[in-house]
Motif scaffolding. Sequence first.
Motif, PDB file in Angstrom:
ATOM      1  N   GLU A 184       0.821  -1.206   0.000  1.00  0.00           N
ATOM      2  CA  GLU A 184       0.000   0.000   0.000  1.00  0.00           C
ATOM      3  C   GLU A 184       0.856   1.258   0.000  1.00  0.00           C
ATOM      4  N   ARG A 185       1.958   1.230   0.722  1.00  0.00           N
ATOM      5  CA  ARG A 185       2.855   2.393   0.720  1.00  0.00           C
ATOM      6  C   ARG A 185       3.523   2.564  -0.629  1.00  0.00           C
ATOM      7  N   GLU A 186       3.883   1.476  -1.288  1.00  0.00           N
ATOM      8  CA  GLU A 186       4.468   1.582  -2.622  1.00  0.00           C
ATOM      9  C   GLU A 186       3.471   2.180  -3.609  1.00  0.00           C
ATOM     10  N   ILE A 187       2.213   1.787  -3.491  1.00  0.00           N
ATOM     11  CA  ILE A 187       1.196   2.337  -4.391  1.00  0.00           C
ATOM     12  C   ILE A 187       0.992   3.819  -4.120  1.00  0.00           C
ATOM     13  N   GLU A 188       1.007   4.206  -2.846  1.00  0.00           N
ATOM     14  CA  GLU A 188       0.800   5.612  -2.510  1.00  0.00           C
ATOM     15  C   GLU A 188       1.962   6.490  -2.953  1.00  0.00           C
ATOM     16  N   THR A 189       3.176   5.976  -2.841  1.00  0.00           N
ATOM     17  CA  THR A 189       4.357   6.773  -3.196  1.00  0.00           C
ATOM     18  C   THR A 189       4.742   6.640  -4.657  1.00  0.00           C
ATOM     19  N   ARG A 190       4.007   5.844  -5.409  1.00  0.00           N
ATOM     20  CA  ARG A 190       4.330   5.682  -6.825  1.00  0.00           C
ATOM     21  C   ARG A 190       4.059   6.978  -7.566  1.00  0.00           C
ATOM     22  N   GLU A 191       5.018   7.416  -8.382  1.00  0.00           N
ATOM     23  CA  GLU A 191       4.864   8.674  -9.111  1.00  0.00           C
ATOM     24  C   GLU A 191       3.818   8.513 -10.209  1.00  0.00           C
ATOM     25  N   PRO A 192       2.912   9.486 -10.327  1.00  0.00           N
ATOM     26  CA  PRO A 192       1.922   9.395 -11.404  1.00  0.00           C
ATOM     27  C   PRO A 192       2.558   9.570 -12.767  1.00  0.00           C
ATOM     28  N   GLU A 193       1.953   8.945 -13.755  1.00  0.00           N
ATOM     29  CA  GLU A 193       2.465   9.053 -15.120  1.00  0.00           C
ATOM     30  C   GLU A 193       2.281  10.474 -15.637  1.00  0.00           C
ATOM     31  N   PRO A 194       3.293  11.008 -16.310  1.00  0.00           N
ATOM     32  CA  PRO A 194       3.172  12.392 -16.820  1.00  0.00           C
ATOM     33  C   PRO A 194       2.077  12.489 -17.873  1.00  0.00           C
ATOM     34  N   ALA A 195       1.322  13.569 -17.776  1.00  0.00           N
ATOM     35  CA  ALA A 195       0.244  13.788 -18.745  1.00  0.00           C
ATOM     36  C   ALA A 195       0.820  14.175 -20.099  1.00  0.00           C
ATOM     37  N   ALA A 196       0.076  13.849 -21.119  1.00  0.00           N
ATOM     38  CA  ALA A 196       0.528  14.166 -22.478  1.00  0.00           C
ATOM     39  C   ALA A 196       0.523  15.673 -22.702  1.00  0.00           C
ATOM     40  N   ASP A 197       1.556  16.162 -23.353  1.00  0.00           N
ATOM     41  CA  ASP A 197       1.685  17.586 -23.626  1.00  0.00           C
ATOM     42  C   ASP A 197       0.819  17.932 -24.830  1.00  0.00           C
ATOM     43  N   VAL A 198      -0.249  18.687 -24.572  1.00  0.00           N
ATOM     44  CA  VAL A 198      -1.204  18.990 -25.639  1.00  0.00           C
ATOM     45  C   VAL A 198      -0.669  20.027 -26.601  1.00  0.00           C
ATOM     46  N   SER A 199       0.440  20.686 -26.227  1.00  0.00           N
ATOM     47  CA  SER A 199       0.954  21.731 -27.118  1.00  0.00           C
ATOM     48  C   SER A 199       1.553  21.151 -28.386  1.00  0.00           C
ATOM     49  N   PHE A 200       1.915  19.857 -28.351  1.00  0.00           N
ATOM     50  CA  PHE A 200       2.503  19.228 -29.526  1.00  0.00           C
ATOM     51  C   PHE A 200       1.481  18.460 -30.345  1.00  0.00           C
ATOM     52  N   VAL A 201       0.210  18.541 -29.982  1.00  0.00           N
ATOM     53  CA  VAL A 201      -0.823  17.864 -30.736  1.00  0.00           C
ATOM     54  C   VAL A 201      -1.342  18.836 -31.792  1.00  0.00           C
ATOM     55  N   TYR A 202      -1.069  18.542 -33.039  1.00  0.00           N
ATOM     56  CA  TYR A 202      -1.496  19.418 -34.121  1.00  0.00           C
ATOM     57  C   TYR A 202      -1.701  18.565 -35.361  1.00  0.00           C
ATOM     58  N   PRO A 203      -2.486  19.020 -36.268  1.00  0.00           N
ATOM     59  CA  PRO A 203      -2.701  18.246 -37.500  1.00  0.00           C
ATOM     60  C   PRO A 203      -1.396  18.055 -38.258  1.00  0.00           C
ATOM     61  N   VAL A 204      -1.272  16.900 -38.896  1.00  0.00           N
ATOM     62  CA  VAL A 204      -0.051  16.591 -39.630  1.00  0.00           C
ATOM     63  C   VAL A 204       0.106  17.505 -40.842  1.00  0.00           C
ATOM     64  N   LYS A 205      -0.976  17.825 -41.504  1.00  0.00           N
ATOM     65  CA  LYS A 205      -0.936  18.642 -42.724  1.00  0.00           C
ATOM     66  C   LYS A 205      -1.339  20.074 -42.427  1.00  0.00           C
ATOM     67  N   ILE A 206      -0.825  20.616 -41.310  1.00  0.00           N
ATOM     68  CA  ILE A 206      -1.244  21.965 -40.934  1.00  0.00           C
ATOM     69  C   ILE A 206      -0.733  23.003 -41.927  1.00  0.00           C
ATOM     70  N   ASP A 207       0.437  22.742 -42.561  1.00  0.00           N
ATOM     71  CA  ASP A 207       0.971  23.718 -43.496  1.00  0.00           C
ATOM     72  C   ASP A 207       0.127  23.820 -44.759  1.00  0.00           C
ATOM     73  N   LYS A 208      -0.582  22.767 -45.114  1.00  0.00           N
ATOM     74  CA  LYS A 208      -1.360  22.769 -46.337  1.00  0.00           C
ATOM     75  C   LYS A 208      -2.792  23.272 -46.109  1.00  0.00           C
ATOM     76  N   GLU A 209      -3.169  23.495 -44.865  1.00  0.00           N
ATOM     77  CA  GLU A 209      -4.523  23.961 -44.613  1.00  0.00           C
ATOM     78  C   GLU A 209      -4.573  25.472 -44.775  1.00  0.00           C
ATOM     79  N   LYS A 210      -5.685  25.930 -45.173  1.00  0.00           N
ATOM     80  CA  LYS A 210      -5.898  27.367 -45.364  1.00  0.00           C
ATOM     81  C   LYS A 210      -6.317  27.995 -44.049  1.00  0.00           C
ATOM     82  N   LEU A 211      -5.624  29.014 -43.694  1.00  0.00           N
ATOM     83  CA  LEU A 211      -5.957  29.711 -42.465  1.00  0.00           C
ATOM     84  C   LEU A 211      -6.983  30.791 -42.758  1.00  0.00           C
ATOM     85  N   VAL A 212      -8.019  30.840 -42.005  1.00  0.00           N
ATOM     86  CA  VAL A 212      -9.069  31.837 -42.180  1.00  0.00           C
ATOM     87  C   VAL A 212      -8.913  32.892 -41.111  1.00  0.00           C
ATOM     88  N   LEU A 213      -8.657  34.115 -41.511  1.00  0.00           N
ATOM     89  CA  LEU A 213      -8.483  35.216 -40.577  1.00  0.00           C
ATOM     90  C   LEU A 213      -9.829  35.818 -40.233  1.00  0.00           C
TER      91      LEU A 213
END
Length: 213
Positions: A184-213
């Motif tokens: 139980e102590r090992e489970i409590e002191t176990r480090e949580p898994e790092p959350a995924a960084d959402v800043s690197f989630v982007y469409p693969v073909k972002i350069d080919k998409e048209k940006l609408v201003l």
Amino acid sequence: MTAPYDTISTTSQSRTDTLFTKCCCWIPLRQGCFILGYLNLVFNTYHTLALLTLTTYIGITTHGFDHFDSDRPREVSDQMPDIETIERPFLNQVGILLMVVLCANIAWLMVNVACLVGLHKKSPGPIRVYIGFATVRLLLSLAGFVYLVMTASASTQSIIIHSLDLGLAAYFILVYYIYAIHLEREIETREPEPAADVSFVYPVKIDKEKLVL
């Protein structure tokens, strides 16, 4: 003046670590729990199969715990109903007792299997269940031991053997309890898994998409 106190504290800490990380003072706690678990599994399986064989044999030879087959002479044929009325309640009690003990052994065997699964998966839940069942079993054995001593029908040798058996059972329950706390102590002191960084989630073909201003 601090050196002696530091030495004493270090020594007491090492003794505490040895006490709570070793089984029987030299076996690692986890390995000791596995050894006890598999030994319990072997003995409980043997006892359950032996009791099942005995129950089946008695049930067959007494025609479903109904009556014994005995070679009675013809002179006592008139007394057969009286003998059967005495046999039947006794056999019914024997059958009920055997079935209760058999069900208890099967339940105890399942608890042992669950404890081993918990040991392999490092899950304290099944180990806690085993500790609860083992504690109840120990208390019942203790009550039977006290009754045996109070009735003065036990010899000194049997009292010593039962005392050692109860002491070992209590120590093994303590070993499982300490290991469950460590998990139980090992489970409590176990480090949580790092959350995924959402800043690197982007469409693969972002350069080919048209940006609408």
